[in-house]
Design a protein around this motif. Structure first.
Motif, PDB file in Angstrom:
ATOM      1  N   LEU A   1       0.800  -1.218   0.000  1.00  0.00           N
ATOM      2  CA  LEU A   1       0.000   0.000   0.000  1.00  0.00           C
ATOM      3  C   LEU A   1       0.835   1.272   0.000  1.00  0.00           C
ATOM      4  O   LEU A   1       0.294   2.369  -0.165  1.00  0.00           O
ATOM      5  N   THR A   2       2.146   1.131   0.170  1.00  0.00           N
ATOM      6  CA  THR A   2       2.995   2.325   0.164  1.00  0.00           C
ATOM      7  C   THR A   2       3.128   2.846  -1.263  1.00  0.00           C
ATOM      8  O   THR A   2       2.912   2.121  -2.239  1.00  0.00           O
ATOM      9  N   VAL A   3       3.460   4.128  -1.350  1.00  0.00           N
ATOM     10  CA  VAL A   3       3.663   4.763  -2.654  1.00  0.00           C
ATOM     11  C   VAL A   3       5.092   5.280  -2.717  1.00  0.00           C
ATOM     12  O   VAL A   3       5.744   5.457  -1.680  1.00  0.00           O
ATOM     13  N   PRO A   4       5.601   5.546  -3.927  1.00  0.00           N
ATOM     14  CA  PRO A   4       6.945   6.124  -4.021  1.00  0.00           C
ATOM     15  C   PRO A   4       7.008   7.439  -3.243  1.00  0.00           C
ATOM     16  O   PRO A   4       6.014   8.166  -3.145  1.00  0.00           O
ATOM     17  N   LYS A   5       8.186   7.734  -2.705  1.00  0.00           N
ATOM     18  CA  LYS A   5       8.297   8.913  -1.843  1.00  0.00           C
ATOM     19  C   LYS A   5       7.937  10.196  -2.578  1.00  0.00           C
ATOM     20  O   LYS A   5       7.471  11.144  -1.957  1.00  0.00           O
ATOM     21  N   GLU A   6       8.101  10.216  -3.889  1.00  0.00           N
ATOM     22  CA  GLU A   6       7.749  11.402  -4.664  1.00  0.00           C
ATOM     23  C   GLU A   6       6.235  11.653  -4.664  1.00  0.00           C
ATOM     24  O   GLU A   6       5.795  12.770  -4.866  1.00  0.00           O
ATOM     25  N   GLU A   7       5.470  10.602  -4.450  1.00  0.00           N
ATOM     26  CA  GLU A   7       4.006  10.709  -4.445  1.00  0.00           C
ATOM     27  C   GLU A   7       3.433  10.821  -3.037  1.00  0.00           C
ATOM     28  O   GLU A   7       2.253  11.123  -2.865  1.00  0.00           O
ATOM     29  N   ALA A   8       4.247  10.575  -2.035  1.00  0.00           N
ATOM     30  CA  ALA A   8       3.768  10.525  -0.652  1.00  0.00           C
ATOM     31  C   ALA A   8       3.817  11.893   0.000  1.00  0.00           C
ATOM     32  O   ALA A   8       4.633  12.745  -0.350  1.00  0.00           O
ATOM     33  N   GLY A   9       2.957  12.068   0.964  1.00  0.00           N
ATOM     34  CA  GLY A   9       3.021  13.257   1.803  1.00  0.00           C
ATOM     35  C   GLY A   9       4.095  13.069   2.855  1.00  0.00           C
ATOM     36  O   GLY A   9       4.556  11.961   3.121  1.00  0.00           O
ATOM     37  N   THR A  10       4.493  14.158   3.456  1.00  0.00           N
ATOM     38  CA  THR A  10       5.497  14.123   4.512  1.00  0.00           C
ATOM     39  C   THR A  10       4.892  13.536   5.778  1.00  0.00           C
ATOM     40  O   THR A  10       3.765  13.841   6.137  1.00  0.00           O
ATOM     41  N   ILE A  11       5.640  12.695   6.429  1.00  0.00           N
ATOM     42  CA  ILE A  11       5.259  12.150   7.737  1.00  0.00           C
ATOM     43  C   ILE A  11       6.308  12.650   8.723  1.00  0.00           C
ATOM     44  O   ILE A  11       7.454  12.189   8.695  1.00  0.00           O
ATOM     45  N   PRO A  12       5.934  13.608   9.570  1.00  0.00           N
ATOM     46  CA  PRO A  12       6.910  14.113  10.528  1.00  0.00           C
ATOM     47  C   PRO A  12       7.422  13.015  11.452  1.00  0.00           C
ATOM     48  O   PRO A  12       6.674  12.100  11.832  1.00  0.00           O
ATOM     49  N   ASN A  13       8.688  13.113  11.812  1.00  0.00           N
ATOM     50  CA  ASN A  13       9.298  12.118  12.697  1.00  0.00           C
ATOM     51  C   ASN A  13       8.511  11.969  13.987  1.00  0.00           C
ATOM     52  O   ASN A  13       8.278  10.856  14.464  1.00  0.00           O
ATOM     53  N   GLN A  14       8.114  13.088  14.578  1.00  0.00           N
ATOM     54  CA  GLN A  14       7.396  13.045  15.852  1.00  0.00           C
ATOM     55  C   GLN A  14       6.040  12.359  15.710  1.00  0.00           C
ATOM     56  O   GLN A  14       5.578  11.707  16.645  1.00  0.00           O
ATOM     57  N   THR A  15       5.405  12.502  14.557  1.00  0.00           N
ATOM     58  CA  THR A  15       4.128  11.816  14.322  1.00  0.00           C
ATOM     59  C   THR A  15       4.338  10.308  14.342  1.00  0.00           C
ATOM     60  O   THR A  15       3.605   9.577  15.016  1.00  0.00           O
ATOM     61  N   LEU A  16       5.345   9.846  13.623  1.00  0.00           N
ATOM     62  CA  LEU A  16       5.628   8.412  13.604  1.00  0.00           C
ATOM     63  C   LEU A  16       5.962   7.912  15.000  1.00  0.00           C
ATOM     64  O   LEU A  16       5.425   6.891  15.444  1.00  0.00           O
ATOM     65  N   LEU A  17       6.827   8.613  15.706  1.00  0.00           N
ATOM     66  CA  LEU A  17       7.214   8.172  17.053  1.00  0.00           C
ATOM     67  C   LEU A  17       6.011   8.147  17.992  1.00  0.00           C
ATOM     68  O   LEU A  17       5.874   7.237  18.807  1.00  0.00           O
ATOM     69  N   GLY A  18       5.119   9.107  17.850  1.00  0.00           N
ATOM     70  CA  GLY A  18       3.910   9.139  18.672  1.00  0.00           C
ATOM     71  C   GLY A  18       3.001   7.963  18.392  1.00  0.00           C
ATOM     72  O   GLY A  18       2.470   7.340  19.315  1.00  0.00           O
ATOM     73  N   VAL A  19       2.831   7.647  17.118  1.00  0.00           N
ATOM     74  CA  VAL A  19       1.977   6.522  16.730  1.00  0.00           C
ATOM     75  C   VAL A  19       2.580   5.204  17.218  1.00  0.00           C
ATOM     76  O   VAL A  19       1.870   4.346  17.740  1.00  0.00           O
TER      77      VAL A  19
END
Length: 105
Positions: A59-77
């Protein structure tokens, strides 16, 4: 609604949320040119391959097509779902990236 139906809804909601957490992790890895499976293995070396992660990679997309995921968002999740070991590995990668940027600039 019966107790069993309510429990099933709660479990179903948790599983959907867990899959979303896995997708956020996998896409963050793609966005940073990292292998999600390798990071997962580093965090959980005694576990077998995570089937949910394998499925989510599709389900992932190439990074050129993806939105930014902030580091803190990932760590929080990750923290929200109790994946502290994986959060530690992600934090190590964030630190490596920051160090590399400092050396370049």
């Amino acid at each position: 609604m019966s107790r069993k139906e309510m429990e099933q809804q709660i479990v179903g909601g948790y599983e959907r949320d867990e899959h979303m957490m896995i997708l956020v992790f996998a896409q963050w890895c793609v966005n940073h040119d990292l292998d999600p499976l390798e990071l997962y293995r580093r965090a959980y070396p005694d576990q077998d391959t995570n089937e949910a992660l394998m499925q989510t990679l599709e389900l992932t997309v190439p990074k050129e097509e993806a939105g930014t995921i902030p580091n803190q968002t990932l760590l929080g999740v990750l923290s929200l779902f109790g994946n502290e070991d994986l959060a530690i590995v992600v934090t190590e990668e964030i630190s490596k990236s920051a160090a590399a940027k400092r050396q370049k600039g």
